[in-house]
Scaffold this active site. Structure first.
Site, PDB file in Angstrom:
ATOM      1  N   LYS A 218       0.985  -0.999  -0.039  1.00 54.69           N
ATOM      2  CA  LYS A 218      -0.113  -0.162   0.135  1.00 54.69           C
ATOM      3  C   LYS A 218       0.734   1.279  -0.132  1.00 54.69           C
ATOM      4  O   LYS A 218       0.555   2.218  -0.781  1.00 54.69           O
ATOM      5  CB  LYS A 218      -0.928  -0.174   1.097  1.00 54.69           C
ATOM      6  CG  LYS A 218      -1.968  -1.199   1.293  1.00 54.69           C
ATOM      7  CD  LYS A 218      -2.698  -1.174   2.358  1.00 54.69           C
ATOM      8  CE  LYS A 218      -1.948  -1.369   3.672  1.00 54.69           C
ATOM      9  NZ  LYS A 218      -1.502  -2.804   3.660  1.00 54.69           N
ATOM     10  N   THR A 219       1.720   1.059   0.818  1.00 56.58           N
ATOM     11  CA  THR A 219       2.676   2.582   1.079  1.00 56.58           C
ATOM     12  C   THR A 219       3.592   2.684  -0.334  1.00 56.58           C
ATOM     13  O   THR A 219       3.735   3.700  -0.807  1.00 56.58           O
ATOM     14  CB  THR A 219       3.669   2.598   2.080  1.00 56.58           C
ATOM     15  OG1 THR A 219       2.846   2.206   3.264  1.00 56.58           O
ATOM     16  CG2 THR A 219       4.452   3.584   2.218  1.00 56.58           C
ATOM     17  N   HIS A 434       5.913 -37.847  14.838  1.00 59.65           N
ATOM     18  CA  HIS A 434       4.965 -36.884  14.908  1.00 59.65           C
ATOM     19  C   HIS A 434       4.757 -36.010  13.425  1.00 59.65           C
ATOM     20  O   HIS A 434       3.733 -35.887  12.913  1.00 59.65           O
ATOM     21  CB  HIS A 434       5.429 -35.726  15.859  1.00 59.65           C
ATOM     22  CG  HIS A 434       4.267 -34.640  15.658  1.00 59.65           C
ATOM     23  ND1 HIS A 434       3.425 -34.504  16.999  1.00 59.65           N
ATOM     24  CD2 HIS A 434       4.235 -33.274  15.209  1.00 59.65           C
ATOM     25  CE1 HIS A 434       2.607 -33.545  16.573  1.00 59.65           C
ATOM     26  NE2 HIS A 434       3.135 -32.573  15.844  1.00 59.65           N
ATOM     27  N   GLU A 435       6.265 -35.612  13.106  1.00 62.96           N
ATOM     28  CA  GLU A 435       5.992 -35.117  11.448  1.00 62.96           C
ATOM     29  C   GLU A 435       5.715 -36.348  10.531  1.00 62.96           C
ATOM     30  O   GLU A 435       5.053 -35.737   9.675  1.00 62.96           O
ATOM     31  CB  GLU A 435       7.290 -34.461  11.293  1.00 62.96           C
ATOM     32  CG  GLU A 435       7.851 -33.469  12.095  1.00 62.96           C
ATOM     33  CD  GLU A 435       6.639 -32.178  12.257  1.00 62.96           C
ATOM     34  OE1 GLU A 435       5.985 -31.773  11.466  1.00 62.96           O
ATOM     35  OE2 GLU A 435       6.694 -31.577  13.405  1.00 62.96           O
TER      36      GLU A 435
END
EC number: 3.4.24.-
Length: 670
Positions: A218-219, A434-435
């Site tokens: 935006k800027t 877990h992964e």
């Protein structure tokens, strides 16, 4: 230059004058002196009622006589006399002095010290603390308001005018926001060729609001307008209007628009306008709040009773939802331009812009980098290229390679690697399962994005992560896709329970995300067959009350219990789905974990090799309760005419006709 500016400040000269006067006064003030007089004569000159105190100093033959009021003594004004006494005295000293004098024992010539003060010096000493306080106050106000020359000008605008010497950014430097560039180009064209629009009676928008997520540009767009406009461009932040003094913000708004109108046509850019443009009446200050006074003045200047054309206001914000409705109406912000995260083509263009002037290896393909970065903003993509360049320089290489680009993407997503974190073999094994559970469940689900990478290297705040990347940009999700996302999120927790028979704290973030998604499915998206397409709960979005304080429950306790039950049912459904996949392909999970323990990171090609015998689950029934998947051999969805034809043929043959409804569920009839 800085030294010259320092000596131009009035406060500095005030301090120097005070120091000079004190030094000059001290020079002309004679210090304590000794007069050669007769002690008896000196004592006769003193009136007994004027004597305040007489004491003998440190058991020496010295008397100190303090007077109640100053007296003239040998041309000096003094309130203290020190005189040498001929012998040691005890008890009431003054009585002994008088007795010695009357008896004639005080005779001869004794040095008498007379300490006198200059009147001007005494006055300066008394006024010095006040002068120091005044100087400090002026200095404080000067520093707070921007310098000594602006002490009394804090009501003036702090807007910076873009000059010709400022490095220019043009629309050619902006990529990935073609629609926004087109809208802003029209403003630039109107300022340069107003006759083309005035001939048709068209009026340029008075205000343009750029809104979108942080980092979308935006800027940058505003800087491009400043470089292209060719008219005076004033830039200011919304926080520059608000000060501790009431009325200063409104004064600065008036001064800003007066400057812009005097140089019209002109453009004013206000960055982070939500600092002054929030809802009125939401805070504790009421109508006299400084922010509200500033907003009221801004509304009047944009479209009030006495306004003049020629000033275009461009504003940017990340929070358009908290802006005051009066600020957003046509006549003030006539045009509201969303600046979203770029799509695939936009990411390619942004990467090419930031890759200019940087050496890349011949095999680097920026298009593949764009495909691996869905959901990245322009700032994220710029950071990816910059991080890759930094890694290349750190490793003493001359060209940016695919390895450094891949590493920079991981750094932007999850943070830098933490190779110094020492993990035990048991924790490393738990992390690998877990992964691996995440990766295997995601690979087996039909609506999950492809697994791009699995690693057990600690990165950022995580001990490992599984990266799934969609092959294309998506803007909506179906209920079946959300359930698959829930199952993927709980795949790590299910793997821990399956292998180690107890969960760990590593699944905390997964459970948090899954619970939030499941509750949103029930309360916001209407994806519960029991509660229906109803939104439960409203948010007041009060900007001064905190994110959760404005939440209002608009349903009964029984409905709240149903919501909790539906959320739990979704979580259990996803957990059971992940459990079934892991049990069915336990050997694949073990093979994946062994490779993870050896390599620490496996890629998409490794996943295809390890999971070559994994069969995708059949698609979920769109809306037929929880946990019901269509059989893998289910026929495709038929048109109503085809379905009626099949039914008629089955009835004629005396068979059971089975076919999908238009909504996708399965029905059967005789």
């Amino acid at each position: 230059m800085e030294r010259t500016r320092f000596f131009r400040r009035p406060v500095v000269w005030i301090i120097l004058v005070i120091i000079g006067v004190i030094a000059l006064s001290s020079f002309f003030t004679s210090g304590p002196s000794y007069q050669h007089v007769e002690t008896s004569t000196a004592l006769e000159r003193l009136n007994q009622p004027n004597i305040k105190k007489v004491l003998q100093k440190d058991k020496e033959q010295t008397l100190q006589i303090d007077l109640a009021s100053p007296e003239k003594f040998d041309g000096k004004t003094t309130d203290k006399i020190e005189t040498q006494y001929p012998y040691e005295v005890t008890g009431d000293i003054w009585d002994q002095v008088l007795q010695a004098k009357s008896a004639g024992r005080i005779t001869g010539t004794i040095d008498t010290k007379v300490s006198g003060d200059n009147i001007l010096f005494s006055l300066l000493i008394n006024l010095l603390p006040i002068a120091i306080l005044v100087v400090l106050l002026l200095l404080f106000m000067s520093q707070m308001q921007g310098g000594g020359s602006r002490v009394l000008n804090f009501g003036k605008s702090k807007a910076k005018m873009i000059t010709k010497d400022t490095p220019k950014t043009t629309f050619a430097d902006v990529a990935g926001a073609d629609e926004a560039v087109q809208e802003l180009y029209e403003i630039k064209d109107f300022l340069q060729n107003p006759a083309k629009y005035q001939a048709l009676g068209a009026k340029i928008p008075k205000g343009v609001l750029l809104f979108g997520s942080p980092g979308t540009g935006k800027t940058l767009l505003a800087r491009a307008v400043a470089g292209e406009a060719g008219v005076p461009f004033y830039s200011i932040s919304g926080s520059d209007f608000v000060e501790m003094f009431v009325g200063v913000g409104a004064s600065r708004v008036r001064d800003l628009f007066e400057q812009a109108k005097s140089n019209a046509p002109a453009i004013v850019f206000v960055d982070e306008i939500d600092a002054v443009g929030r809802h009125r009446g939401a805070g504790m200050g009421g109508g006299h709040d400084e922010r509200e006074q500033t907003l009221n003045q801004l509304l009047v200047e944009m479209d009030g009773f006495d306004t003049k054309g020629g000033v275009i206001l461009i504003a940017a914000t990340n929070r358009p939802d908290i802006l005051d409705p009066a600020l957003l109406r046509p006549g003030r912000f006539d045009r509201q331009i969303p600046v979203d995260n770029p799509d695939m083509e936009g990411r390619k263009a942004i990467l090419r812009v930031h890759a200019k002037g940087k050496p890349f290896a011949p095999d680097v393909d920026l298009d593949s980098v764009a495909r691996r970065t869905p959901g990245f903003s322009g700032a994220d993509l710029a950071n990816v290229i910059n991080e890759a360049a930094l890694l290349t320089a750190r490793n003493e290489k001359r060209a940016i390679t695919n390895y450094f680009l891949e590493e920079s993407i991981d750094r932007v997503i999850a943070g830098p690697e933490r190779r110094t974190r020492a993990m035990s073999d048991n924790e490393k094994k738990i992390t690998a399962y877990h992964e691996g559970g995440h990766a295997l469940v995601a690979y087996a689900l039909p609506h999950s994005a492809p697994v791009h990478k699995v690693t057990i290297l600690p990165r950022g705040r995580s001990l490992g992560h599984t990266l799934v990347l969609p092959t294309e940009d998506k803007y909506t999700q179906t209920r079946a896709e959300m359930i698959d996302t829930l199952a993927y999120a709980l795949g790590g927790r299910a793997a821990e329970e399956l292998v180690f028979h107890e969960p760990t704290t590593g699944a905390g973030n997964d459970i948090e995300k899954a619970s939030g998604l499941a509750r949103a499915m029930v309360t916001q998206y209407g994806m519960s067959s029991k509660l229906g397409a109803v939104k439960y709960g409203t948010s007041g979005d009060e900007p001064f009350m905190g994110r959760n304080m404005g939440h209002e429950r608009d349903y009964s306790d029984s409905v709240a219990a149903d919501i909790d039950a539906e959320v739990r049912a979704l979580i259990e459904l996803a957990h059971d789905e992940a459990w079934e996949i892991l049990v069915e392909y336990r050997d694949v999970l073990d093979s994946m974990v062994l490779e993870l323990m050896e390599k620490e990171t496996i890629t998409r090609e490794d996943m295809d090799r390890i999971c070559e015998r994994v069969v995708k689950r059949p698609p979920m029934s769109p809306f037929n309760g929880f946990g019901k998947r269509l059989p893998s051999e289910a026929p495709p969805v038929l048109t109503p005419a085809e379905r009626d034809k099949l039914k008629a043929q089955a009835e004629a043959d005396g068979q059971i006709a089975v076919g999908p409804n238009p909504n996708g569920s399965v029905e059967g009839s005789l």
